[in-house]
Design an enzyme around this catalytic site. Structure first.
Site, mmCIF file in Angstrom:
data_model
loop_
_atom_site.group_PDB
_atom_site.id
_atom_site.type_symbol
_atom_site.label_atom_id
_atom_site.label_comp_id
_atom_site.label_asym_id
_atom_site.label_seq_id
_atom_site.Cartn_x
_atom_site.Cartn_y
_atom_site.Cartn_z
ATOM 1 N N LYS A 116 0.911 -1.169 0.013
ATOM 2 C CA LYS A 116 -0.062 0.042 -0.104
ATOM 3 C C LYS A 116 0.891 1.289 0.014
ATOM 4 O O LYS A 116 0.412 2.227 -0.599
ATOM 5 C CB LYS A 116 -0.961 0.048 1.403
ATOM 6 C CG LYS A 116 -2.190 -1.082 0.864
ATOM 7 C CD LYS A 116 -3.207 -0.564 1.306
ATOM 8 C CE LYS A 116 -4.391 -1.455 0.749
ATOM 9 N NZ LYS A 116 -5.796 -1.537 1.347
ATOM 10 N N LYS A 198 -3.480 -10.356 -6.528
ATOM 11 C CA LYS A 198 -4.642 -10.694 -6.014
ATOM 12 C C LYS A 198 -5.753 -9.670 -6.539
ATOM 13 O O LYS A 198 -5.208 -8.501 -6.718
ATOM 14 C CB LYS A 198 -4.665 -10.819 -4.356
ATOM 15 C CG LYS A 198 -4.840 -9.554 -3.611
ATOM 16 C CD LYS A 198 -5.323 -9.610 -2.291
ATOM 17 C CE LYS A 198 -5.524 -8.055 -1.529
ATOM 18 N NZ LYS A 198 -6.853 -8.351 -0.903
ATOM 19 N N LYS A 201 -10.488 -4.927 -4.092
ATOM 20 C CA LYS A 201 -11.767 -4.304 -4.193
ATOM 21 C C LYS A 201 -11.619 -2.910 -4.586
ATOM 22 O O LYS A 201 -12.349 -2.139 -5.092
ATOM 23 C CB LYS A 201 -12.806 -4.573 -3.139
ATOM 24 C CG LYS A 201 -12.247 -3.882 -1.832
ATOM 25 C CD LYS A 201 -13.349 -4.000 -0.812
ATOM 26 C CE LYS A 201 -13.010 -4.128 0.438
ATOM 27 N NZ LYS A 201 -11.926 -3.193 1.034
HETATM 28 P P1 ATP Z 1 -8.675 -2.979 -0.649
HETATM 29 O O1 ATP Z 1 -8.270 -3.443 -2.132
HETATM 30 O O2 ATP Z 1 -9.504 -2.170 -0.474
HETATM 31 O O3 ATP Z 1 -7.280 -3.144 0.023
HETATM 32 P P2 ATP Z 1 -9.366 -5.930 -0.416
HETATM 33 O O4 ATP Z 1 -10.039 -6.400 -1.531
HETATM 34 O O5 ATP Z 1 -7.883 -6.391 -0.140
HETATM 35 O O6 ATP Z 1 -9.461 -4.366 -0.300
HETATM 36 P P3 ATP Z 1 -9.870 -6.246 2.256
HETATM 37 O O7 ATP Z 1 -10.879 -5.261 3.023
HETATM 38 O O8 ATP Z 1 -8.660 -5.939 2.564
HETATM 39 O O9 ATP Z 1 -10.168 -6.289 0.794
HETATM 40 O O10 ATP Z 1 -10.312 -7.912 2.656
HETATM 41 C C1 ATP Z 1 -11.547 -8.009 3.078
HETATM 42 C C2 ATP Z 1 -11.559 -9.666 2.993
HETATM 43 O O11 ATP Z 1 -11.457 -10.293 1.990
HETATM 44 C C3 ATP Z 1 -10.170 -10.125 3.820
HETATM 45 O O12 ATP Z 1 -10.882 -11.485 4.685
HETATM 46 C C4 ATP Z 1 -9.396 -10.592 2.830
HETATM 47 O O13 ATP Z 1 -8.434 -11.642 3.191
HETATM 48 C C5 ATP Z 1 -10.440 -11.130 1.814
HETATM 49 N N1 ATP Z 1 -9.991 -10.851 0.470
HETATM 50 C C6 ATP Z 1 -9.244 -9.588 -0.177
HETATM 51 N N2 ATP Z 1 -9.146 -9.985 -1.419
HETATM 52 C C7 ATP Z 1 -9.449 -11.512 -1.624
HETATM 53 C C8 ATP Z 1 -8.737 -12.148 -2.806
HETATM 54 N N3 ATP Z 1 -8.496 -11.707 -3.863
HETATM 55 N N4 ATP Z 1 -9.117 -13.653 -2.739
HETATM 56 C C9 ATP Z 1 -9.787 -14.024 -1.375
HETATM 57 N N5 ATP Z 1 -9.740 -13.352 -0.362
HETATM 58 C C10 ATP Z 1 -9.844 -12.142 -0.461
#
Ligand code: ATP
Ligand code: LTN
Length: 335
Positions: A116, A198, A201
């Site tokens: 980040k 990965k 979102k």
């Molecule tokens: P951001 O991009 O906003 O940082 P993020 O998609 O990484 O967000 P988080 O809020 O960090 O989402 O994570 C929410 C949950 O979703 C966590 O339990 C995380 O492990 C899971 N998660 C996030 N991305 C993935 C992915 N690509 N595959 C599986 N699980 C995921």
């Protein structure tokens, strides 16, 4: 938590970007499955979201939208607590105490911080650095036993366990040391355009993710454009991350075995995998989107759920923070 013998589950998601199928398959799906057997608390972690710049009005709307999406995915407010993190001030109180038990060296090793910080070079703030400690506070404040998350949170969970153990050693037994629950299938859904990363979102390129609220034509288009690899066979193969990712999403939604999925696609073309996958995703998301629209029309109902969640959560969190303040040597407040 409610005077029963069930164990406590705690998890949360940051209200940033668009909830995506990565979040569902890595985390939310397991939350839904645990609701009957555990006392569950699911957070919208708005304090965490401030570690990157937010537009206040959008943040406010997104928090409510995430609550409705949790429910549309199957989180039942009759069974579980749904809580907005900022409604429970004890998270921030415990965060401070735990900061004093966490070493700079530990935080320097966190890969999410490095990622980040790389993405937001103009805003590498102290909150981003101590973010994993706030996550530890979220978990420990409710004495959680189990934390269902995707694979990317493994390192943060390990830190939370270490901090809990450190506090217990220094001040006597206080916190439950939580276990993680990472699914076998779907724990790491990858980006559609860059399958070595990965799916995330808050990716700026929306073609990289399938949002839970994407309309059918958008889903079809995004999957059609997803990067595939050279070759033509449709097999799970680490050396071909694009096709393997599409197969993994298919596998997670179909509930079949890897072997059955591979067999199903023998002799078929990539385009057929993409159209079958699109159909599955669209069908899967249809009822979620319908329910979401209904819920968003009743803000009073959503707010009543949040009030109930916050009232119970505050009560539980206060029990822990009082104990912690006593153990570290703070003078008790006497009425
Ligand atoms: P951001 O991009 O906003 O940082 P993020 O998609 O990484 O967000 P988080 O809020 O960090 O989402 O994570 C929410 C949950 O979703 C966590 O339990 C995380 O492990 C899971 N998660 C996030 N991305 C993935 C992915 N690509 N595959 C599986 N699980 C995921
Ligand atoms: N850091 C997590 C979100 C999060 C979380 C939590 C997950 C904040 N607090 C407590 C589980 C338990 C992430 O997914 N980025």
């Amino acid at each position: 938590m409610n005077g029963n013998n069930k164990k406590t589950v705690l998890s949360g998601i940051q209200p940033s970007g668009h909830l995506c199928i990565g979040n569902y398959l890595g985390a939310i799906r397991n939350w839904v499955a645990l609701q009957d057997s555990h006392n569950c608390i699911f957070l919208v972690v708005d304090l965490h979201a401030l570690t990157v710049r937010q537009v206040p009005s959008e943040l406010r709307n997104r928090c409510l939208s995430f609550v409705a999406q949790y429910m549309a995915c199957g989180i039942d407010p009759e069974k579980s607590l749904i809580v907005i993190q900022s409604h429970v001030s004890q998270h921030a109180e415990l965060h401070w105490i735990l900061n004093t038990l966490t070493y700079m060296g530990e935080l320097n090793r966190m890969t999410q911080f490095k990622d980040k910080a790389g993405k937001h070079e103009d805003n590498i703030n102290a909150g981003l650095f101590t973010y994993p400690v706030l996550m530890a506070a979220d978990i420990l404040i409710y004495q959680a036993d189990l934390v269902p998350v995707g694979h990317d949170q493994k390192q943060h969970l390990e830190l939370a366990r270490n901090i809990a153990q450190r506090f217990n050693t220094r001040y006597s037994e206080t916190f439950i040391v939580p276990d993680g629950l990472i699914p076998k299938v779907g724990a790491r859904i990858m980006s559609l355009q860059a399958p070595e990363r990965k799916m995330s979102k808050s990716d700026e390129n929306l073609n990289n993710l399938i949002a839970l609220l994407d309309p059918p034509d958008v889903i079809v288009r995004k999957i059609k454009r997803a990067v595939t690899d050279s070759g033509s066979e449709i097999l799970f193969d680490e050396k071909r991350p694009g096709i393997t990712n599409l197969l993994n999403i298919y596998l997670s939604l179909s509930g079949q075995t890897k072997e059955a999925v591979e067999e199903h696609f023998i002799g078929k073309q990539y385009s057929e995998l993409k159209s079958e996958l699109s159909e599955r995703v669209v069908e899967f998301l249809k009822p979620i989107q319908r329910q979401y629209s209904e819920l968003m029309q009743d803000k009073a109902y959503l707010n009543s759920i949040l009030k109930k969640g916050a009232d119970t959560a505050r009560y539980l969190a206060q029990k822990t923070i009082s104990k912690v303040y006593r153990k570290v040597g703070f003078v008790p407040y006497k009425r």
